[in-house]
Design a protein around this motif. Structure first.
Motif, PDB file in Angstrom:
ATOM      1  N   LEU A  14       0.829  -1.204   0.000  1.00 24.64           N
ATOM      2  CA  LEU A  14       0.000   0.000   0.000  1.00 24.64           C
ATOM      3  C   LEU A  14       0.860   1.250   0.000  1.00 24.64           C
ATOM      4  O   LEU A  14       2.023   1.219   0.432  1.00 24.64           O
ATOM      5  N   PRO A  15       0.310   2.386  -0.442  1.00 25.70           N
ATOM      6  CA  PRO A  15       1.038   3.651  -0.312  1.00 25.70           C
ATOM      7  C   PRO A  15       1.375   3.920   1.149  1.00 25.70           C
ATOM      8  O   PRO A  15       0.640   3.513   2.061  1.00 25.70           O
ATOM      9  N   PHE A  16       2.461   4.648   1.381  1.00 23.65           N
ATOM     10  CA  PHE A  16       2.959   4.798   2.747  1.00 23.65           C
ATOM     11  C   PHE A  16       1.930   5.472   3.654  1.00 23.65           C
ATOM     12  O   PHE A  16       1.743   5.054   4.802  1.00 23.65           O
ATOM     13  N   THR A  17       1.268   6.489   3.168  1.00 22.01           N
ATOM     14  CA  THR A  17       0.287   7.188   3.998  1.00 22.01           C
ATOM     15  C   THR A  17      -0.845   6.257   4.413  1.00 22.01           C
ATOM     16  O   THR A  17      -1.346   6.331   5.542  1.00 22.01           O
ATOM     17  N   GLU A  18      -1.242   5.347   3.531  1.00 20.95           N
ATOM     18  CA  GLU A  18      -2.290   4.389   3.873  1.00 20.95           C
ATOM     19  C   GLU A  18      -1.801   3.413   4.937  1.00 20.95           C
ATOM     20  O   GLU A  18      -2.553   3.015   5.831  1.00 20.95           O
ATOM     21  N   ARG A  19      -0.550   3.025   4.868  1.00 19.81           N
ATOM     22  CA  ARG A  19       0.014   2.149   5.913  1.00 19.81           C
ATOM     23  C   ARG A  19      -0.079   2.830   7.279  1.00 19.81           C
ATOM     24  O   ARG A  19      -0.473   2.215   8.280  1.00 19.81           O
ATOM     25  N   VAL A  20       0.304   4.092   7.294  1.00 18.00           N
ATOM     26  CA  VAL A  20       0.275   4.847   8.549  1.00 18.00           C
ATOM     27  C   VAL A  20      -1.148   4.907   9.096  1.00 18.00           C
ATOM     28  O   VAL A  20      -1.384   4.716  10.294  1.00 18.00           O
ATOM     29  N   ARG A  21      -2.110   5.162   8.214  1.00 16.55           N
ATOM     30  CA  ARG A  21      -3.500   5.251   8.659  1.00 16.55           C
ATOM     31  C   ARG A  21      -3.976   3.938   9.257  1.00 16.55           C
ATOM     32  O   ARG A  21      -4.619   3.917  10.321  1.00 16.55           O
ATOM     33  N   LEU A  22      -3.662   2.812   8.607  1.00 17.72           N
ATOM     34  CA  LEU A  22      -4.097   1.510   9.102  1.00 17.72           C
ATOM     35  C   LEU A  22      -3.461   1.171  10.438  1.00 17.72           C
ATOM     36  O   LEU A  22      -4.109   0.627  11.344  1.00 17.72           O
ATOM     37  N   ILE A  23      -2.183   1.484  10.586  1.00 16.85           N
ATOM     38  CA  ILE A  23      -1.497   1.220  11.859  1.00 16.85           C
ATOM     39  C   ILE A  23      -2.124   2.048  12.972  1.00 16.85           C
ATOM     40  O   ILE A  23      -2.389   1.547  14.070  1.00 16.85           O
ATOM     41  N   SER A  24      -2.374   3.314  12.681  1.00 13.61           N
ATOM     42  CA  SER A  24      -2.971   4.189  13.687  1.00 13.61           C
ATOM     43  C   SER A  24      -4.381   3.741  14.053  1.00 13.61           C
ATOM     44  O   SER A  24      -4.757   3.728  15.237  1.00 13.61           O
ATOM     45  N   GLU A  25      -5.173   3.357  13.066  1.00  9.33           N
ATOM     46  CA  GLU A  25      -6.542   2.912  13.342  1.00  9.33           C
ATOM     47  C   GLU A  25      -6.559   1.626  14.160  1.00  9.33           C
ATOM     48  O   GLU A  25      -7.531   1.355  14.880  1.00  9.33           O
ATOM     49  N   ALA A  26      -5.490   0.831  14.063  1.00  9.60           N
ATOM     50  CA  ALA A  26      -5.396  -0.395  14.859  1.00  9.60           C
ATOM     51  C   ALA A  26      -4.949  -0.117  16.291  1.00  9.60           C
ATOM     52  O   ALA A  26      -4.868  -1.042  17.105  1.00  9.60           O
ATOM     53  N   GLY A  27      -4.661   1.145  16.601  1.00  9.04           N
ATOM     54  CA  GLY A  27      -4.345   1.516  17.969  1.00  9.04           C
ATOM     55  C   GLY A  27      -2.868   1.602  18.300  1.00  9.04           C
ATOM     56  O   GLY A  27      -2.501   1.618  19.486  1.00  9.04           O
ATOM     57  N   PHE A  28      -2.015   1.689  17.280  1.00  8.81           N
ATOM     58  CA  PHE A  28      -0.574   1.748  17.497  1.00  8.81           C
ATOM     59  C   PHE A  28      -0.023   3.120  17.106  1.00  8.81           C
ATOM     60  O   PHE A  28      -0.554   3.787  16.219  1.00  8.81           O
ATOM     61  N   ASP A  29       1.081   3.499  17.761  1.00  6.55           N
ATOM     62  CA  ASP A  29       1.870   4.616  17.271  1.00  6.55           C
ATOM     63  C   ASP A  29       2.652   4.149  16.044  1.00  6.55           C
ATOM     64  O   ASP A  29       2.699   2.948  15.750  1.00  6.55           O
ATOM     65  N   VAL A  30       3.289   5.095  15.360  1.00  7.17           N
ATOM     66  CA  VAL A  30       3.944   4.789  14.084  1.00  7.17           C
ATOM     67  C   VAL A  30       5.419   5.177  14.130  1.00  7.17           C
ATOM     68  O   VAL A  30       5.772   6.271  14.569  1.00  7.17           O
ATOM     69  N   GLU A  31       6.267   4.267  13.661  1.00  6.61           N
ATOM     70  CA  GLU A  31       7.673   4.558  13.432  1.00  6.61           C
ATOM     71  C   GLU A  31       7.902   4.719  11.933  1.00  6.61           C
ATOM     72  O   GLU A  31       7.261   4.044  11.131  1.00  6.61           O
ATOM     73  N   LEU A  32       8.805   5.622  11.559  1.00  6.89           N
ATOM     74  CA  LEU A  32       9.192   5.740  10.158  1.00  6.89           C
ATOM     75  C   LEU A  32      10.687   5.950  10.051  1.00  6.89           C
ATOM     76  O   LEU A  32      11.355   6.275  11.024  1.00  6.89           O
ATOM     77  N   TRP A  33      11.204   5.714   8.845  1.00  8.86           N
ATOM     78  CA  TRP A  33      12.636   5.859   8.605  1.00  8.86           C
ATOM     79  C   TRP A  33      12.909   7.208   7.961  1.00  8.86           C
ATOM     80  O   TRP A  33      12.686   8.230   8.577  1.00  8.86           O
ATOM     81  N   ASP A  34      13.386   7.238   6.752  1.00  8.46           N
ATOM     82  CA  ASP A  34      13.810   8.478   6.103  1.00  8.46           C
ATOM     83  C   ASP A  34      12.602   9.346   5.754  1.00  8.46           C
ATOM     84  O   ASP A  34      11.844   9.052   4.829  1.00  8.46           O
ATOM     85  N   SER A  35      12.439  10.423   6.475  1.00 10.95           N
ATOM     86  CA  SER A  35      11.267  11.279   6.273  1.00 10.95           C
ATOM     87  C   SER A  35      11.360  12.094   4.990  1.00 10.95           C
ATOM     88  O   SER A  35      10.348  12.622   4.511  1.00 10.95           O
ATOM     89  N   ARG A  36      12.538  12.204   4.400  1.00 11.70           N
ATOM     90  CA  ARG A  36      12.705  13.033   3.200  1.00 11.70           C
ATOM     91  C   ARG A  36      11.927  12.490   2.013  1.00 11.70           C
ATOM     92  O   ARG A  36      11.618  13.234   1.073  1.00 11.70           O
ATOM     93  N   THR A  37      11.603  11.206   2.027  1.00 12.44           N
ATOM     94  CA  THR A  37      10.877  10.594   0.909  1.00 12.44           C
ATOM     95  C   THR A  37       9.369  10.571   1.152  1.00 12.44           C
ATOM     96  O   THR A  37       8.632  10.000   0.353  1.00 12.44           O
ATOM     97  N   LYS A  38       8.913  11.195   2.219  1.00 13.23           N
ATOM     98  CA  LYS A  38       7.516  11.096   2.618  1.00 13.23           C
ATOM     99  C   LYS A  38       6.773  12.410   2.390  1.00 13.23           C
ATOM    100  O   LYS A  38       7.364  13.495   2.401  1.00 13.23           O
TER     101      LYS A  38
END
Length: 275
Positions: A14-38
């Motif tokens: 999935l696109p990265f933003t959609e991954r973040v949304r699904l993780i958050s909706e499942a009740g978790f905080d989110v970790e990410l790596w290189d923010s320059r590509t986001k």
């Protein structure tokens, strides 16, 4: 305690933003790596809580010739961290390119130790200025990151202790520690005062807890008994269904309590607590 999931390693179709949304909706905080590509604006719009992100993009904090690059690029990333509400910025003891050492070194020197501690002090001052914590992550050199000096958990702990700054902590990765050192429960107990965040994945395979040899339920009980109240992040691939992997992680770090803290005046710490 809070649970986080690395969005770089799950829901990868999935696109990265959609991954973040699904993780958050499942009740978790989110970790990410290189923010320059986001797309930072899109990530912020998800409403997710961001636990950590990569905190530098060039240089090695143990190399006198490139340590300034670590601090310079860390400072350049601070605005992104503040915009996303990231609490911890992750650094390593070497420059990584696609996970590999940019300049492999297989022997540590006194200069590396001194430079590493001094660079961490500088990062600590930067973090204090902006309300951020820089976390030095341990790595394994057996499989994933050969040629990284001062990468073992005992080395990263020593560097953090030497820096002696409240805005410098450990990103204690138990997957890497299991591959390189083992004895995880004693490791988390000894490192506890210096831990900024804990990351987990099972061995072998680097998938969610329950897919390998690590008894993460026992680790979770030890953390609860020791009074750890920080974040545990799953930096792991899903062995099958991504949602099921997240739930396996949640189960592994849900302590069925009460958990008794060690010592002469032991009292229950929690009952049915999710770390």
């Amino acid at each position: 305690m809070r649970l986080a999931v690395c969005a770089e390693m799950v829901f990868t179709g999935l696109p990265f933003t959609e991954r973040v949304r699904l993780i958050s909706e499942a009740g978790f905080d989110v970790e990410l790596w290189d923010s320059r590509t986001k797309d930072i604006r899109a990530l912020k719009a998800t409403g997710a809580e961001f636990s950590s992100m990569t905190g530098y993009t060039a240089g090695s904090l143990v190399d006198p010739d490139t340590a300034d690059d670590v601090v310079r690029t860390a400072e350049a990333l601070v605005p992104t961290a503040l915009e996303l509400g990231v609490k911890r910025m992750v650094v390593h003891s070497a420059e990584l390119i696609d996970g590999k050492a940019a300049r492999p070194a297989y022997r540590s020197t006194g200069s590396m130790w001194i430079t590493g501690a001094r660079t961490l002090e500088r990062l600590g001052a930067l973090g204090e200025k902006h309300g951020l914590t820089f976390c030095l992550e341990n790595l394994n050199t057996v499989l994933d990151h050969p040629g990284i000096p001062l990468a073992r958990a005992k080395d990263t702990l020593t560097l953090v202790e030497a820096a002696g700054h409240p805005n410098v902590k450990l990103m204690l990765d138990l997957y890497h520690a299991q591959l390189g050192e083992g004895n995880l429960i004693e490791l988390v107990r000894s490192a506890l005062p210096h831990i900024g965040e804990i990351q987990v994945a099972d061995v072998p395979g680097r998938c969610e807890p329950g897919t390998g040899e690590v008894n993460y339920a026992a680790v979770a009980r030890a953390l609860a008994a020791a009074g750890y109240d920080g974040t545990v992040g799953m930096e792991a691939y899903a062995s099958g269904d991504d949602g099921a992997a997240l739930e396996a992680f949640r189960r592994a770090f849900t302590v069925p309590g009460p958990v008794t803290a060690p010592g002469p005046d032991s009292t229950p710490v929690s009952a049915g607590a999710t770390l």
